[in-house]
Design a protein around this motif. Sequence first.
Motif, PDB file in Angstrom:
ATOM      1  N   ALA A  61       0.868  -1.288  -0.063  1.00 17.26           N
ATOM      2  CA  ALA A  61       0.016   0.036   0.191  1.00 17.26           C
ATOM      3  C   ALA A  61       0.714   1.260  -0.040  1.00 17.26           C
ATOM      4  O   ALA A  61       0.435   2.519  -0.559  1.00 17.26           O
ATOM      5  CB  ALA A  61      -0.792  -0.088   1.084  1.00 17.26           C
ATOM      6  N   SER A  62       2.079   1.068   0.479  1.00 16.95           N
ATOM      7  CA  SER A  62       2.964   2.432   0.705  1.00 16.95           C
ATOM      8  C   SER A  62       3.294   2.739  -0.734  1.00 16.95           C
ATOM      9  O   SER A  62       3.863   4.098  -0.863  1.00 16.95           O
ATOM     10  CB  SER A  62       4.224   2.097   1.553  1.00 16.95           C
ATOM     11  N   GLY A  63       3.290   1.876  -1.753  1.00 17.78           N
ATOM     12  CA  GLY A  63       3.602   2.292  -3.104  1.00 17.78           C
ATOM     13  C   GLY A  63       2.590   2.816  -4.093  1.00 17.78           C
ATOM     14  O   GLY A  63       2.621   3.350  -5.002  1.00 17.78           O
ATOM     15  N   ILE A  64       1.232   3.000  -3.392  1.00 16.49           N
ATOM     16  CA  ILE A  64       0.117   3.527  -4.032  1.00 16.49           C
ATOM     17  C   ILE A  64      -0.267   4.778  -3.595  1.00 16.49           C
ATOM     18  O   ILE A  64      -0.637   5.065  -2.271  1.00 16.49           O
ATOM     19  CB  ILE A  64      -0.826   2.627  -3.820  1.00 16.49           C
ATOM     20  N   ALA A  65      -0.431   5.982  -4.198  1.00 14.52           N
ATOM     21  CA  ALA A  65      -0.796   7.132  -3.884  1.00 14.52           C
ATOM     22  C   ALA A  65      -2.298   7.181  -3.723  1.00 14.52           C
ATOM     23  O   ALA A  65      -2.765   7.889  -2.781  1.00 14.52           O
ATOM     24  CB  ALA A  65      -0.234   8.300  -5.075  1.00 14.52           C
ATOM     25  N   ALA A  66      -3.111   6.684  -4.744  1.00 13.73           N
ATOM     26  CA  ALA A  66      -4.580   6.669  -4.644  1.00 13.73           C
ATOM     27  C   ALA A  66      -5.245   5.601  -5.396  1.00 13.73           C
ATOM     28  O   ALA A  66      -4.393   4.924  -6.304  1.00 13.73           O
ATOM     29  CB  ALA A  66      -5.137   7.866  -5.130  1.00 13.73           C
ATOM     30  N   ILE A  67      -6.268   5.066  -5.124  1.00 11.76           N
ATOM     31  CA  ILE A  67      -7.248   3.973  -5.583  1.00 11.76           C
ATOM     32  C   ILE A  67      -8.379   4.536  -6.056  1.00 11.76           C
ATOM     33  O   ILE A  67      -9.122   5.125  -5.063  1.00 11.76           O
ATOM     34  CB  ILE A  67      -7.282   2.564  -4.787  1.00 11.76           C
ATOM     35  N   HIS A  68      -8.736   4.941  -7.166  1.00 13.59           N
ATOM     36  CA  HIS A  68     -10.083   5.437  -7.598  1.00 13.59           C
ATOM     37  C   HIS A  68     -10.862   4.445  -8.511  1.00 13.59           C
ATOM     38  O   HIS A  68     -10.612   3.979  -9.315  1.00 13.59           O
ATOM     39  CB  HIS A  68      -9.690   6.753  -8.652  1.00 13.59           C
ATOM     40  N   PRO A  69     -12.248   4.532  -8.319  1.00 11.22           N
ATOM     41  CA  PRO A  69     -13.229   3.643  -8.788  1.00 11.22           C
ATOM     42  C   PRO A  69     -13.447   4.225 -10.207  1.00 11.22           C
ATOM     43  O   PRO A  69     -13.591   4.988 -10.739  1.00 11.22           O
ATOM     44  CB  PRO A  69     -14.597   3.835  -8.063  1.00 11.22           C
ATOM     45  N   VAL A  70     -13.284   3.065 -11.400  1.00 10.94           N
ATOM     46  CA  VAL A  70     -13.739   3.443 -12.432  1.00 10.94           C
ATOM     47  C   VAL A  70     -15.279   3.502 -12.548  1.00 10.94           C
ATOM     48  O   VAL A  70     -16.111   2.414 -12.116  1.00 10.94           O
ATOM     49  CB  VAL A  70     -13.371   2.504 -13.469  1.00 10.94           C
ATOM     50  N   VAL A  71     -15.789   4.394 -13.364  1.00  9.35           N
ATOM     51  CA  VAL A  71     -17.042   4.706 -13.393  1.00  9.35           C
ATOM     52  C   VAL A  71     -17.650   4.449 -14.872  1.00  9.35           C
ATOM     53  O   VAL A  71     -19.063   4.369 -14.992  1.00  9.35           O
ATOM     54  CB  VAL A  71     -17.668   5.972 -12.746  1.00  9.35           C
ATOM     55  N   GLY A  72     -16.867   4.426 -15.974  1.00  7.43           N
ATOM     56  CA  GLY A  72     -17.365   4.037 -17.322  1.00  7.43           C
ATOM     57  C   GLY A  72     -16.105   4.112 -18.333  1.00  7.43           C
ATOM     58  O   GLY A  72     -14.993   4.048 -17.854  1.00  7.43           O
ATOM     59  N   CYS A  73     -16.767   3.845 -19.327  1.00  6.23           N
ATOM     60  CA  CYS A  73     -15.592   3.610 -20.435  1.00  6.23           C
ATOM     61  C   CYS A  73     -16.104   4.119 -21.856  1.00  6.23           C
ATOM     62  O   CYS A  73     -17.270   3.973 -22.033  1.00  6.23           O
ATOM     63  CB  CYS A  73     -15.142   2.204 -20.497  1.00  6.23           C
ATOM     64  N   ARG A  74     -15.229   5.042 -22.575  1.00  5.67           N
ATOM     65  CA  ARG A  74     -15.658   5.657 -23.723  1.00  5.67           C
ATOM     66  C   ARG A  74     -14.371   5.657 -24.606  1.00  5.67           C
ATOM     67  O   ARG A  74     -13.632   5.993 -24.415  1.00  5.67           O
ATOM     68  CB  ARG A  74     -16.201   7.129 -23.442  1.00  5.67           C
ATOM     69  N   ARG A  75     -15.051   5.685 -25.801  1.00  4.71           N
ATOM     70  CA  ARG A  75     -14.225   5.904 -27.106  1.00  4.71           C
ATOM     71  C   ARG A  75     -13.904   7.359 -27.336  1.00  4.71           C
ATOM     72  O   ARG A  75     -14.491   8.269 -26.731  1.00  4.71           O
ATOM     73  CB  ARG A  75     -14.571   5.399 -28.419  1.00  4.71           C
ATOM     74  N   ALA A  76     -12.765   7.875 -27.784  1.00  2.00           N
ATOM     75  CA  ALA A  76     -12.214   9.189 -27.904  1.00  2.00           C
ATOM     76  C   ALA A  76     -13.353   9.994 -28.567  1.00  2.00           C
ATOM     77  O   ALA A  76     -13.782  11.049 -27.882  1.00  2.00           O
ATOM     78  CB  ALA A  76     -10.922   9.278 -28.751  1.00  2.00           C
TER      79      ALA A  76
END
Length: 114
Positions: free
Chosen positions: A84-99
């Motif tokens: 855990a000391s190597g991880i600055a943050a953990i964020h939940p993915v809420v979606g996926c899109r194409r450009a």
Amino acid sequence: MATKHSIEPLPALVALRVASQEMFPRFIAGEYVLYEETDDAAPGDEVVLVMHDGSTKIRKLIERTDGRVRVAMYSPNSTATFNASGIAAIHPVVGCRRAPELASLGFVPENVSR
């Protein structure tokens, strides 16, 4: 009698380009995952790990303890454990899109590069 309610500000959405096939078939290289800059990720969520060295990883969160974070990727189907000391943050993915879809969501190039 009226009841007062407060509205919390919405978390910022960030788009991160998927650079590999490690999460195929859920996420495909070249797509963008949208994630919230919150720390509300729970086991079972797909997440963006922001490492202290500035790199990012898209994974599925399996377990989170005080000292370790266990995650999975789909291709190849495997798990990894990080300190855990190597991880600055953990964020939940809420979606996926194409450009092309990102513009309709109000994203501009500055928002999608990381």
